[in-house]
Design a protein around this motif. Structure first.
Motif, PDB file in Angstrom:
ATOM      1  N   GLY A   1     -68.008  58.914 -73.099  1.00  0.00           N
ATOM      2  CA  GLY A   1     -68.547  58.151 -71.977  1.00  0.00           C
ATOM      3  C   GLY A   1     -68.010  58.631 -70.642  1.00  0.00           C
ATOM      4  O   GLY A   1     -68.753  58.748 -69.656  1.00  0.00           O
ATOM      5  N   GLU A   2     -66.726  58.932 -70.614  1.00  0.00           N
ATOM      6  CA  GLU A   2     -66.118  59.427 -69.369  1.00  0.00           C
ATOM      7  C   GLU A   2     -66.658  60.808 -69.005  1.00  0.00           C
ATOM      8  O   GLU A   2     -66.862  61.111 -67.821  1.00  0.00           O
ATOM      9  N   ARG A   3     -66.919  61.634 -70.030  1.00  0.00           N
ATOM     10  CA  ARG A   3     -67.477  62.960 -69.761  1.00  0.00           C
ATOM     11  C   ARG A   3     -68.872  62.853 -69.168  1.00  0.00           C
ATOM     12  O   ARG A   3     -69.217  63.567 -68.224  1.00  0.00           O
ATOM     13  N   GLU A   4     -69.683  61.948 -69.707  1.00  0.00           N
ATOM     14  CA  GLU A   4     -71.043  61.770 -69.175  1.00  0.00           C
ATOM     15  C   GLU A   4     -71.002  61.306 -67.722  1.00  0.00           C
ATOM     16  O   GLU A   4     -71.782  61.780 -66.884  1.00  0.00           O
ATOM     17  N   ALA A   5     -70.103  60.393 -67.423  1.00  0.00           N
ATOM     18  CA  ALA A   5     -69.975  59.913 -66.046  1.00  0.00           C
ATOM     19  C   ALA A   5     -69.496  61.030 -65.115  1.00  0.00           C
ATOM     20  O   ALA A   5     -69.967  61.164 -63.982  1.00  0.00           O
ATOM     21  N   LYS A   6     -68.557  61.841 -65.622  1.00  0.00           N
ATOM     22  CA  LYS A   6     -68.029  62.947 -64.833  1.00  0.00           C
ATOM     23  C   LYS A   6     -69.130  63.967 -64.544  1.00  0.00           C
ATOM     24  O   LYS A   6     -69.268  64.463 -63.415  1.00  0.00           O
TER      25      LYS A   6
ATOM     26  N   ALA B   1     -72.385  63.457 -64.471  1.00  0.00           N
ATOM     27  CA  ALA B   1     -73.340  62.882 -63.513  1.00  0.00           C
ATOM     28  C   ALA B   1     -72.789  62.966 -62.090  1.00  0.00           C
ATOM     29  O   ALA B   1     -73.521  63.295 -61.143  1.00  0.00           O
ATOM     30  N   GLY B   2     -71.506  62.698 -61.936  1.00  0.00           N
ATOM     31  CA  GLY B   2     -70.888  62.770 -60.615  1.00  0.00           C
ATOM     32  C   GLY B   2     -70.856  64.188 -60.066  1.00  0.00           C
ATOM     33  O   GLY B   2     -71.095  64.406 -58.872  1.00  0.00           O
TER      34      GLY B   2
ATOM     35  N   HIS C   1     -74.348  65.285 -58.967  1.00  0.00           N
ATOM     36  CA  HIS C   1     -74.650  64.666 -57.670  1.00  0.00           C
ATOM     37  C   HIS C   1     -73.913  65.393 -56.550  1.00  0.00           C
ATOM     38  O   HIS C   1     -74.484  65.649 -55.477  1.00  0.00           O
TER      39      HIS C   1
ATOM     40  N   ALA D   1     -79.698  63.827 -61.664  1.00  0.00           N
ATOM     41  CA  ALA D   1     -78.993  63.438 -62.889  1.00  0.00           C
ATOM     42  C   ALA D   1     -79.702  63.940 -64.143  1.00  0.00           C
ATOM     43  O   ALA D   1     -79.045  64.274 -65.140  1.00  0.00           O
TER      44      ALA D   1
ATOM     45  N   SER E   1     -78.982  67.246 -66.437  1.00  0.00           N
ATOM     46  CA  SER E   1     -78.015  67.301 -67.531  1.00  0.00           C
ATOM     47  C   SER E   1     -78.654  67.662 -68.864  1.00  0.00           C
ATOM     48  O   SER E   1     -78.040  68.353 -69.682  1.00  0.00           O
TER      49      SER E   1
END
Length: 550
Positions: A414-419, A421-422, A425, A431, A434
């Protein structure tokens, strides 16, 4: 030249691409005329249709994917569209010749230079009463290649990039064509070699009376070479006129944008560093020790072993290189191909063996194994010249960006996906990028993906090796400004490796000039560009084409 009759006429040319969903237009209503003794430059970004136009003229469109749907291509009134293959082969090379962008992929690697030249001469029956070998030797001499008799017996890999391009020009001219099409013939060449090739093309045009279509995205080259200019965008002709008119009074917004994106040498005169591009307050950069310290760096490689030699012969490619880069600082490393720039960059990250001292973030990396280098790679990352070759074509973009996090065990899924996406951006990509693959993106977008991947570990130093060399002028400007913005916001340090003097001037705080594996001059960007001390530095600057026409 308005009263000179057209040698080559293109009118209403449309080319369609076959796709799974049907035909898609690639060229739409393209038209222009090339007159005798004229150089017409066709300029525009990648995807504008420049190269497709040239391939259509040569009858080299891949039949499985592209086709001329309508329009006319006439050479001295003779229609070439629909000409039988046998007749088109006589035209191709004999009357219209082409120089491709990358000579190494255009020349046969298993045939000597002489064999390839004589093959073309015999194929078109233009040996003029002399042997084909004599004509080939004469053409190599005409393009000012050193030791032409020796080059006849060599293979392409034994020649430098500039020599290979001279061979391609000799081959193109060997049959005395009426038209020569040069597709980005200097894009991959150093500035001094580029200047030599352009000068050579001008001389040969005068000597042989050949008309030239020069395809390029380098507006400095256009200004230096063109009699007339055709600007293309998305498969259409958007503006055409004399070189003077296009450069001094462009009419179309797209043309103005292309010219506005050109980095001219001297544009940063009177300033001490790169321009401020971010609206966000710059990240505070503490005045601490250098993020990179290099002392006495040398790299040697083993040359080919000679018969009966007891040991392999070694040669130095980088010798006694020393410099330092502070936090938030960019050191531009400039020089010609073979000067040792890229080898230096690779050595700094432990990608090639070296001697001497290299400290990254205070850690000495000399002698470290791959496992010991892993923590260092969180501090320093690399962006390579070719973004497509740097990305795994079978790996989705999101996976490629997240891979460093996975290798270093820094985040859960989950943290990797958020990273990811950031990061997408931050580098200006949507987004949904990916889930897509590298081939679905343009060159500029792929370079942004490589930048995002390099940023995944929050490095302090990035080694950028010719990272914008293959990009169009407007895309290059956007990527450079992105790198400056990231530097301001994150306090990044860059080792910016390039042969483009104008780009180095735009990006750097300090500059080091390499020649023959050694640094011959180093200093602040302002001092080096405004009062260069070394003859080699001055020669690099004098060879840069000026993007303006009087």
């Amino acid at each position: 030249m308005a009263d000179v009759p057209a040698l080559l006429s293109v009118s209403g040319l449309c080319v369609d691409a076959r796709t799974p969903t049907g035909l898609k237009p690639v060229l739409q209503d393209v038209g222009f005329a090339l007159r005798r003794g004229e150089t017409l430059c066709i300029a525009g970004e990648s995807g504008s249709g420049k190269s497709v136009t040239s391939l259509a003229i040569m009858g080299l469109l891949p039949k499985a994917s592209l086709r001329v749907s309508q329009g006319s291509i006439a050479l001295e009134g003779r229609e070439l569209v629909g000409l039988p293959d046998g007749e088109m082969r006589k035209v191709r090379g004999g009357e219209i010749a082409m120089i491709f962008q990358e000579p190494m992929t255009s020349l046969n690697p298993v045939m000597t230079v002489g064999a390839q030249l004589t093959e073309a001469i015999r194929a078109h029956g233009k040996d003029e009463g002399s042997s084909a070998a004599a004509v080939a030797l004469r053409m190599l001499d005409a393009v000012h290649i050193t030791e032409p008799a020796k080059r006849m017996g060599q293979f392409p890999h034994e020649l430098s990039g500039g020599m290979r391009q001279r061979v391609m020009i000799a081959m193109a001219l060997s049959c005395r064509p009426k038209v020569m099409i040069a597709d980005e013939p200097t894009t991959a060449l150093d500035v001094t070699v580029q200047a030599q090739i352009l000068k050579l093309m001008k001389e040969l045009k005068q000597e042989f009376g050949t008309s030239i279509i020069l395809i390029t995205h380098d507006m400095g080259v256009v200004a230096q070479m063109a009699d007339r200019v055709l600007i293309m965008q998305q498969g259409r002709c958007v503006e055409e006129g004399s070189a003077s008119r296009i450069f001094n009074t462009p009419r179309e917004a797209y043309t103005k944008g292309l010219l506005g994106s050109v980095l001219a040498l001297g544009s940063r005169s009177g300033t001490d560093g790169p321009p401020r591009v971010s609206a966000v307050r710059p990240a505070p950069v503490p005045a601490t020790s250098p993020v990179l310290e290099v002392n006495g760096l040398s790299v040697t490689y083993a040359a080919a072993r000679r018969w009966f030699a007891r040991a392999a012969i070694t040669a130095a490619t980088v010798q006694d290189v020393s410099f330092a880069i502070l936090p938030g600082e960019t050191l531009g490393l400039v020089g010609e191909s073979g000067s040792g720039k890229s080898t230096t960059g690779k050595a700094l990250l432990g990608l090639v063996p070296f001697s001497g001292s290299v400290k990254i973030g205070g850690t000495e990396i000399s002698g470290l194994g791959s496992g010991q280098m892993r923590p260092v790679r969180r501090v320093a990352q690399m962006i390579f010249q070719d973004p497509y070759a740097s990305l795994d074509p079978r790996m989705a973009v999101g996976e490629a960006i997240a891979e460093p996090l996975l290798i270093h065990g820094l985040a859960d899924e989950g943290e990797r996906e958020a990273k990811v996406a950031g990061l997408l951006h931050r580098v200006g990509l949507p987004a949904d990028a990916s889930a897509r693959y590298p081939h679905e993106f343009s060159g500029g977008q792929r370079q942004r993906i490589c930048i995002a991947r390099a940023l995944a570990l929050n490095p302090r130093l990035i080694v950028a090796d010719e990272s914008v060399a293959a990009l169009d002028v407007s895309v290059r400007a956007k990527v450079l400004d992105l790198m400056l913005e990231l530097q301001e916001q994150l306090g990044l340090s860059y080792l910016f490796i390039s042969h483009d003097m104008a780009v180095v001037e735009y990006m750097s705080h300090k500059v080091a000039v390499m020649k023959g594996g050694r640094i011959v001059e180093m200093g602040s960007r302002r001092k080096l560009f405004e009062s260069p001390a070394h003859d080699y530095t001055r020669s690099l600057m004098e060879a840069v084409p000026v993007p303006s026409v009087a």
